[in-house]
Design a protein around this motif. Sequence first.
Motif, PDB file in Angstrom:
ATOM      1  N   THR B  24      39.233 -17.408   0.103  1.00 21.61           N
ATOM      2  CA  THR B  24      38.501 -16.977  -1.090  1.00 21.61           C
ATOM      3  C   THR B  24      37.141 -17.654  -1.162  1.00 21.61           C
ATOM      4  OG1 THR B  24      40.663 -16.971  -2.137  1.00 21.61           O
ATOM      5  CG2 THR B  24      38.761 -16.600  -3.546  1.00 21.61           C
ATOM      6  N   GLY B  27      34.826 -16.534   1.591  1.00 24.91           N
ATOM      7  CA  GLY B  27      34.426 -15.151   1.382  1.00 24.91           C
ATOM      8  C   GLY B  27      33.324 -15.051   0.342  1.00 24.91           C
ATOM      9  N   CYS B  31      29.045 -14.169   1.003  1.00 27.75           N
ATOM     10  CA  CYS B  31      28.200 -13.100   0.455  1.00 27.75           C
ATOM     11  C   CYS B  31      26.762 -13.562   0.312  1.00 27.75           C
ATOM     12  CB  CYS B  31      28.704 -12.680  -0.917  1.00 27.75           C
ATOM     13  SG  CYS B  31      30.155 -11.690  -0.859  1.00 27.75           S
ATOM     14  N   PRO B 215      34.297 -11.275   5.919  1.00 25.66           N
ATOM     15  CA  PRO B 215      34.662 -10.726   4.606  1.00 25.66           C
ATOM     16  C   PRO B 215      33.451 -10.193   3.848  1.00 25.66           C
ATOM     17  CG  PRO B 215      35.682 -12.861   4.922  1.00 25.66           C
ATOM     18  CD  PRO B 215      34.689 -12.684   6.032  1.00 25.66           C
ATOM     19  N   SER B 233      34.901  -9.700  -1.479  1.00 21.73           N
ATOM     20  CA  SER B 233      34.801 -10.552  -0.309  1.00 21.73           C
ATOM     21  C   SER B 233      35.801 -11.699  -0.397  1.00 21.73           C
ATOM     22  CB  SER B 233      33.369 -11.061  -0.198  1.00 21.73           C
ATOM     23  OG  SER B 233      33.263 -11.984   0.823  1.00 21.73           O
ATOM     24  N   GLY B 237      38.769 -12.308   2.189  1.00 24.31           N
ATOM     25  CA  GLY B 237      38.917 -13.603   2.831  1.00 24.31           C
ATOM     26  C   GLY B 237      40.323 -14.152   2.657  1.00 24.31           C
ATOM     27  N   ALA B 264      40.554 -10.559   9.767  1.00 27.38           N
ATOM     28  CA  ALA B 264      39.324 -10.229   9.045  1.00 27.38           C
ATOM     29  C   ALA B 264      38.597  -9.087   9.745  1.00 27.38           C
ATOM     30  CB  ALA B 264      38.426 -11.457   8.955  1.00 27.38           C
TER      31      ALA B 264
END
Lengths: 293, 451
Positions: B24, B27, B31, B215, B233, B237, B264
């Motif tokens: 998490t 991910g 971004c 992700p 994302s 992830g 992934a």
Amino acid sequence: MNTFWIILTGALVAASCGFLGCFLILRRMAMLGDAISHSILPGIVIAFLLSGSRDILPMLIGAAVVGLLTVFIVQLLSQNGVKADAAIGVTFTALFSVGVVLVSLYTAQVDLDLDCVLYGEIAYVPWDTWQWGGIDMGPRAAWGIGGVFLLSLLLVGLFFKQFKLCSFDPALAAAIGIPVVFFHYLLMTLVSFTTVAAFESVGAILVVAMLVVPSATAYLLTEKLHVMLFISMGVGVLCSVFGYLLASWMDSSIAGSMTAVSGLLFLLAFLFSPRHGMVIRMLARRRMRLGTN
Amino acid sequence: MNLLLALQDPNTQWVLMGCILLGTSSGILGCFAFLRGRSLVGDALAHAALPGVCMIFLLTGSKSIGLFLIGAGVAGLLASYSITAISRYSRIKEDTSLAIVLSVFFGIGIVLLTFIQHSASGNQSGLDKFLFGQAASLVKSDVVTIMIVASVLIGLTAILFKEFTLLSFDPGFGRGLGYPMGLLDGLLMLMLLMSVVIGLQAVGVVLVAAMLIAPAVTARYWTDKLSRMVVLSGVFGALSGVLGTLISTQQENLPTGPTIVLSATCFFVLSILFSPRRGVLARLFRFFKLRRKVLIEDVQQALYECLEEQAGSSRPGGVYLGIGSAELALKSGKSLSQVKSALAEMVRQKIVAERAKADGSSTWTFTPDGLKNSYLLVLNQRLWDLYHMNQNEYHHVHIDQSQEELAPQLTEEMLEKMLAQLEAYDLTPKLTEGTQAISRLYAREQGGLSL
């Protein structure tokens, strides 16, 4: 004698990587070289599983196929709106993962060690010799990388003008009818060949260092492409010699030491290069300031 | 069965928990890295962490993840400073400096790693797990550390979401508003570094960068809004973290890193293919739909123009027979089969009507509704042609060329001027419902059109 072979192999690896690396960094494709050196792993493993031997020819083919595939996928993804760096990152990590999984799954069949994949073992090179007509011709790795080096020298020598123009002004090259895409893929094929030939001795990842660092060092020292090529190869040879000395002093990986030495040489060029060095430029600025006061 | 057993193991539960938070947080941060064009910086930071980890081990001899975090953090800071310094103070470009730093730091790391292994202090086993990652080697205290760091990262991102958004899209504007953009950029870099470092043990030095990239790129395919992209994302992830860890437990000697990365990548490939707006399949579908529409319109226009010629040359009171498909193919430049399929579609939409001839062949004419529709189509087409022919004259008029219809974009007098010009070129579409010549055209018996 073993020391000689190890240093010679290292020097050949470094020189042939440094030679091609010049074109890579001029075209701003250093990270693409990084990607290729990672992603040829599945090609090597598959070639190894299919042919059942460590012969260089199937490996070269496997690596070239996967290397070109990498370039192709990266191009495809960036044309589809993925940023170039993210496209590189996704592609090589995925292919490298496939390679590692294959090695893990077929450990019994594959005589490849994961550590060896990463940083190679140049110290074993002298024992794996090539017998030709009953005569001991020296280490196979040296012949392999030597052959690939010769091939790169030959092709780049033949098409030097084209490579040069493609590196500096691809648009002009395309306008006067040079097949830019062809030379792009030719360069990538040569990079894949070199990587696979070098991979046994310096490992897939440290090939990147040899591709990028000596040529970047040379880039700081000269303005002329052919001089840059020679300096880059020379720096590569120095890395091999001093890397070996460092490794035997510290009892550590030779390939890693070669990389560390190349980093040191780069640092020296970065600080003290006569035209682009940081310290030199600082001194020049100071002189100018004092002069104007 | 095996999988269920594995899930019941408390240690596996801890490890899974760690991998979820890991996925998490990386991910989410990925971004911002992706949008800043920094995807590969994570790779360099990860490789640079290796010498840091080895140094800490050499100095302290312990293998606690907290200490490793510090070592990797220091090495990562040094690496990220070097990357900036090399590209700022010399003529070397950013990507080359990235590759230099990455490989040199990794090389030094390998030297230290082999040095440790060869000096055989006994306790060093497991250090090489950092190369490819082995989630199973995580113990509870490691997982707790990972969870704390990941939670802090996620929380910080939530608090600074607005600022990071600004940083990703328009740092110059942010500076103008008075935000400390340099500081925020540094903070983001530091957070990226932290997320890479907590991923080292599970995913490994070589591949941990993929957790930042894959992700984020996957999420980009599903949405155009940053807030949704970040959430997606994070979810991707977390999913790949769980999936990869589970797969890796099924097979001995299979490192976790590659399986997580491959999971992934699977999400990524599926998204490329099937995402509703940017996916390859959706785009292919739209492409073929558009091609079909253009084909039908071309054939419709060809039919109209053929009829127009016929009406112009035919004797008054003569019988209007319609146009054969071969003639339409010639006029429109399409193949016969394309024309036939377009005609079939138009018959289905009741735009044209088929009229069988005595010799067994068929001709086609418009239905009354079809004629109205085609008149507008042809008029629009000819207005566009006129616009393109005389673009110099109309360059001051704002026209959106991606729009299909031209007439609604024009002012009243513009339209009148263009219509007059059409008339001058003798390009006004001649077949309409209202005109004298045409009003007699409708034959009731077959729904077709006759003269």
